[in-house]
Structures are given as structure tokens and as C-alpha cells.
Write an enzyme that holds these catalytic residues in place. Structure first.
Site, PDB file in Angstrom:
ATOM      1  NE  ARG A  15      -3.709  -2.206  -0.417  1.00 17.61           N
ATOM      2  CZ  ARG A  15      -4.034  -2.888  -1.493  1.00 17.61           C
ATOM      3  NH1 ARG A  15      -3.248  -2.892  -2.548  1.00 17.61           N
ATOM      4  NH2 ARG A  15      -5.159  -3.570  -1.539  1.00 17.61           N
ATOM      5  CB  SER A  50     -12.806  -9.172  -1.512  1.00 15.54           C
ATOM      6  OG  SER A  50     -11.773  -8.219  -1.436  1.00 15.54           O
TER       7      SER A  50
HETATM    8  N1  ARG Z   1      -6.468  -8.227   6.007  1.00 19.26           N
HETATM    9  C1  ARG Z   1      -5.418  -8.019   5.074  1.00 19.26           C
HETATM   10  C2  ARG Z   1      -4.711  -6.719   5.353  1.00 19.26           C
HETATM   11  O1  ARG Z   1      -5.248  -5.921   6.015  1.00 19.26           O
HETATM   12  C3  ARG Z   1      -5.853  -8.170   3.654  1.00 19.26           C
HETATM   13  C4  ARG Z   1      -6.502  -7.007   3.022  1.00 19.26           C
HETATM   14  C5  ARG Z   1      -6.900  -7.319   1.634  1.00 19.26           C
HETATM   15  N2  ARG Z   1      -7.301  -6.135   0.917  1.00 19.26           N
HETATM   16  C6  ARG Z   1      -8.156  -6.140  -0.070  1.00 19.26           C
HETATM   17  N3  ARG Z   1      -8.410  -4.982  -0.612  1.00 19.26           N
HETATM   18  N4  ARG Z   1      -8.761  -7.215  -0.522  1.00 19.26           N
HETATM   19  O2  ARG Z   1      -3.618  -6.477   4.943  1.00 19.26           O
END
Ligand code: ARG
Length: 400
Positions: free
Chosen positions: A94, A174
Site C-alpha cells: 500500500r 475479494s
Molecule cells: N487483512 C489483510 C490486510 O489488512 C488483507 C486485506 C486485503 N485487501 C483487499 N483490498 N482485498 O492487509
């Protein structure tokens, strides 16, 4: 307003709908950016989608090497595992994606950047905090947090606007992917008592279907950073891709746990992170050879802070630099090779060697040629146990 918004675009339903929604609601031109962190998507096709939906310009950025070198490798040096289970694969990507958005926004003179995160997850925090640290004057728009559309309404909106919709089977879940891991949420997985169906996995075979013969793997490290597999030097991207493949085919790398999100929600998370599991296990083992027990105990605390900070979106906080200073200094001696045995879902360390090892066979051996003077041990144990002895005497006195 210059009338330009830079949007992080994945090619999926949410960000596809977001292109059109931003144009309609903000009356702005939308510039889309797809950052390749190894998600393995067809970048040409994504660009075509973006332009067809109405983006006035599109950027594809290959950031795979930067991702591994500057985000994944520091995570390995920090043995980063959030809550002991999750190698923070999504979290690491990110701040990199956010920094590319900011770069393009500056180049294009845009007034805002946008991302497709929901208001319930961690990713919004990571994007927002990184963007505002890098460019406090850029406006941040998160359409999904604003529009309040259900999945069904989104699909309807997409149909009405001729926006491509991903196929049904996939859309139950997702999914987020990069070189370092794959995360799968939603659908049947929202019931934490239900075993993840085989269809959610792509990078790992089920342990019961993996080969009946063990596979050996040797990973070489220099300064805490992986440099070779089975004696061959490897560039960062090839290293991670090869490990995902070797480890995944032995049924290793599946993770299923209950995770505490930054926003307070407990969620059931399923991941495939084959490379990370062997890299961190091997790296930790090598550290045990070369660091003193005092360093190991302190580094364990620092490592945990590192993982929590990065998970929580604090990549740009000065805390990270402070922790990195300690970690990088400690890694100067982390050099050597670790041998692993992969078999039916289990990864076992079976050997290690390092030119900087503190292991001394002459001290450790029970053979005759030892240099350890056992007669000194009696005095040592007496002082070491002094307070324990006194505390027990005192307790017995009170109990009488
Ligand atoms: N729970 C994980 C995290 O916070 C995965 C997040 C996945 N994100 C997504 N946009 N599908 O890093």
C-alpha cells in the site's frame, strides 16, 4: 481546481465503477494508475478497460523490483508477522502504491488522488496516512466510502454504464494479490467455522495432494537479505516467484486466522504466502546463530513493533526509520545458508551454517575435547537461583 483526479485502478469492479462515478460526481478528468506489484494481471487489458470506461489517461508502472527490494526484504529482515500469522503482504504494497499515486498526481498537477478502499478495512488507513504524509495538500477521495452502494447496486450501475463485470465465481471473493502474497476474503469465508473451499487457493496445492517425496531447499542470506536459492544467486523478483512456486507445490503457505483490523473489526482472513513462510523461518534461524541472546530478545520486540506499525499504515512514521536503524545494524552479521525440508504442508529447518556464527562446537560438545570449564557452573547456578531460593523461603515462612 485543475479538474484532475488520479485514481489507483486495479481493473476490478469497484475501481471500474469509481472511474465513471468520479467523472459524474466531481465533474473531473480521471487519470488511472495501475501499479504492478506482481499481481499477475494483464496490464494491457486493464489499460483498455480504463480508457473504455472514460479515463483520460492511464499509467502502468512496473514496481515489482522496488516492491521486493524496498518493502518485502525489509519485512524479512524484521521477521514481520502480524499477530504471529500474517506476513503483511497486502499491507506492504500500500505505501508503495500510494507513493506512485502521489508522484503521478504531482506530475499531472492533479488536485486529488482516489483509491477504491472501503471504510471497513485497513487499506484505506494505509493509503490515507501515506498520501497525507507525502503530500498534505492533495485531497483524498475514497468513492466506496462515500457512495454507499451495495454490491448489487454497483453491478447495476456497471451494467447501465457498460462497465466490464468480473465473472461470478471470482466475484464471490475479494482478492488482493502481489508477489509476496494472496489474500482472499468474503463469500463463504465470512463464516469463520467453515473450512476454506479448495477453489479459493491458487498458489498452493492441498498438502494431501502434494508430492510424496520431500524437497530440499537451501536459502542463502547476506546482511539479512536473501540472495540465493540452492547456491544460485537470484534477483529479487525471481527469488520470490521461484520460492512461491517451490514452496506452494509442497502444500505450504496457506494461512487461516482471526485478525484484528486497525478499525477494531475482528475478521477471518485467508492467505497464501508460500515464499514468506520459508524466508522468515530461515531468516529467524540464521539470526539465532549469529546474534547474542540479548540481541535476539530485544529484536523480537522491535520486530513485533515493526509489523504492527506497517500493518497499521505507519510506513511513513519516523518510528519506522528508528526501528530500521536498529534492525539494519543487527543484520550486518546475518550471513549464511539455511537448509529446509519441505514435505506435505510442513516446512522444517534441517541445517544452517554461517561464517559469522556464534555456535562453537568446542563449547557445546559433550565429547572429551570441550573447552567449557564445568567446575565454574556450580557458582553460577548458585547466584542465578539466589532470588528464586529466597522467594520460596519467604513464601513458606508466610504460609506457616
Ligand atoms: N487483512 C489483510 C490486510 O489488512 C488483507 C486485506 C486485503 N485487501 C483487499 N483490498 N482485498 O492487509
Amino acid at each position: 481546481m485543475s479538474g484532475k483526479i488520479v485514481l489507483a485502478y486495479s481493473g476490478g469492479l469497484d475501481t471500474s465503477v469509481a472511474i465513471r462515478w468520479l467523472i459524474e460526481n466531481y465533474r473531473c478528468g480521471v487519470i488511472t494508475v495501475t501499479v504492478d506489484v506482481g499481481q499477475g494481471e494483464d496490464l494491457k487489458l486493464i489499460q483498455e478497460f480504463a480508457e473504455r470506461i472514460g479515463a483520460e489517461k492511464h499509467y502502468s508502472i512496473d514496481a515489482r523490483e522496488e516492491f521486493v527490494k524496498d518493502y518485502v526484504y525489509p519485512a524479512i529482515r524484521a521477521n514481520a508477522m502480524y499477530q504471529g500469522k500474517y506476513p503483511i503482504s497486502t499491507a506492504l504494497s500500500r505505501p508503495l502504491i500510494a507513493s506512485k499515486l502521489v508522484e503521478i498526481a504531482k506530475r499531472e498537477g492533479a488536485d486529488a488522488v482516489a483509491h477504491g478502499c472501503t471504510g471497513k478495512g485497513n487499506d484505506q488507513v494505509r493509503f490515507d496516512v501515506t498520501i497525507s504524509a507525502l503530500a498534505p495538500d492533495l485531497k483524498i477521495i475514497a468513492p466506496i466510502r462515500e457512495w454507499g452502494l451495495s454490491r448489487e447496486e454497483e453491478i447495476k450501475y456497471a451494467q447501465e454504464h457498460g462497465i466490464p463485470i468480473p465473472d461470478k465465481r471470482q466475484s464471490q471473493y475479494s482478492i488482493d494479490k502481489n508477489l509476496y502474497g494472496r489474500s482472499i476474503e468474503c463469500g463463504v469465508l465470512e463464516d469463520p467455522s467453515v473450512e476454506p473451499p479448495e477453489e479459493v487457493f491458487e498458489w498452493t496445492v492441498a498438502p494431501e495432494k502434494s508430492p510424496d517425496k520431500p524437497e530440499y531447499l537451501t536459502i542463502g542470506f547476506d546482511a539479512g537479505t536473501p540472495i540465493s536459492i540452492n547456491g544460485s544467486k537470484m534477483d529479487p523478483v525471481t527469488m520470490i516467484m521461484s520460492l512461491n512456486n517451490i514452496v506452494g507445490r509442497n502444500g505450504i503457505g496457506r494461512i487461516d486466522h482471526i485478525e484484528d483490523r486497525i478499525v477494531g473489526i475482528k475478521s477471518r482472513e485467508v492467505y497464501e504466502c508460500p515464499a514468506s513462510i520459508v524466508l522468515i523461518e530461515a531468516h529467524k534461524d540464521l539470526e539465532k546463530c549469529v546474534l547474542t541472546r540479548h540481541e535476539l530478545a530485544f529484536k523480537h520486540l522491535v520486530d513485533n513493533e515493526w509489523a504492527v506499525a506497517v500493518y497499521s499504515g505507519l510506513w511513513m512514521d519516523p518510528l519506522l526509520e528508528d526501528l530500521n536503524a536498529f534492525i539494519n545494524k543487527s543484520q550486518e552479521r546475518v550471513e549464511g545458508e539455511v537448509k529446509l525440508k519441505l514435505y506435505k504442508g510442513a516446512c522444517q529447518i534441517v541445517g544452517r551454517k554461517s561464517p559469522k556464527s556464534l555456535y562453537n562446537q568446542k563449547l557445546a560438545t559433550y565429547g572429551v575435547d570441550t573447552i567449557f570449564n564445568q567446575t565454574k557452573a556450580a557458582g553460577f547456578t548458585e547466584l542465578w537461583g539466589l532470588q528464586t531460593k529466597i522467594a520460596n523461603i519467604a513464601r513458606r515462612r508466610l504460609e506457616r
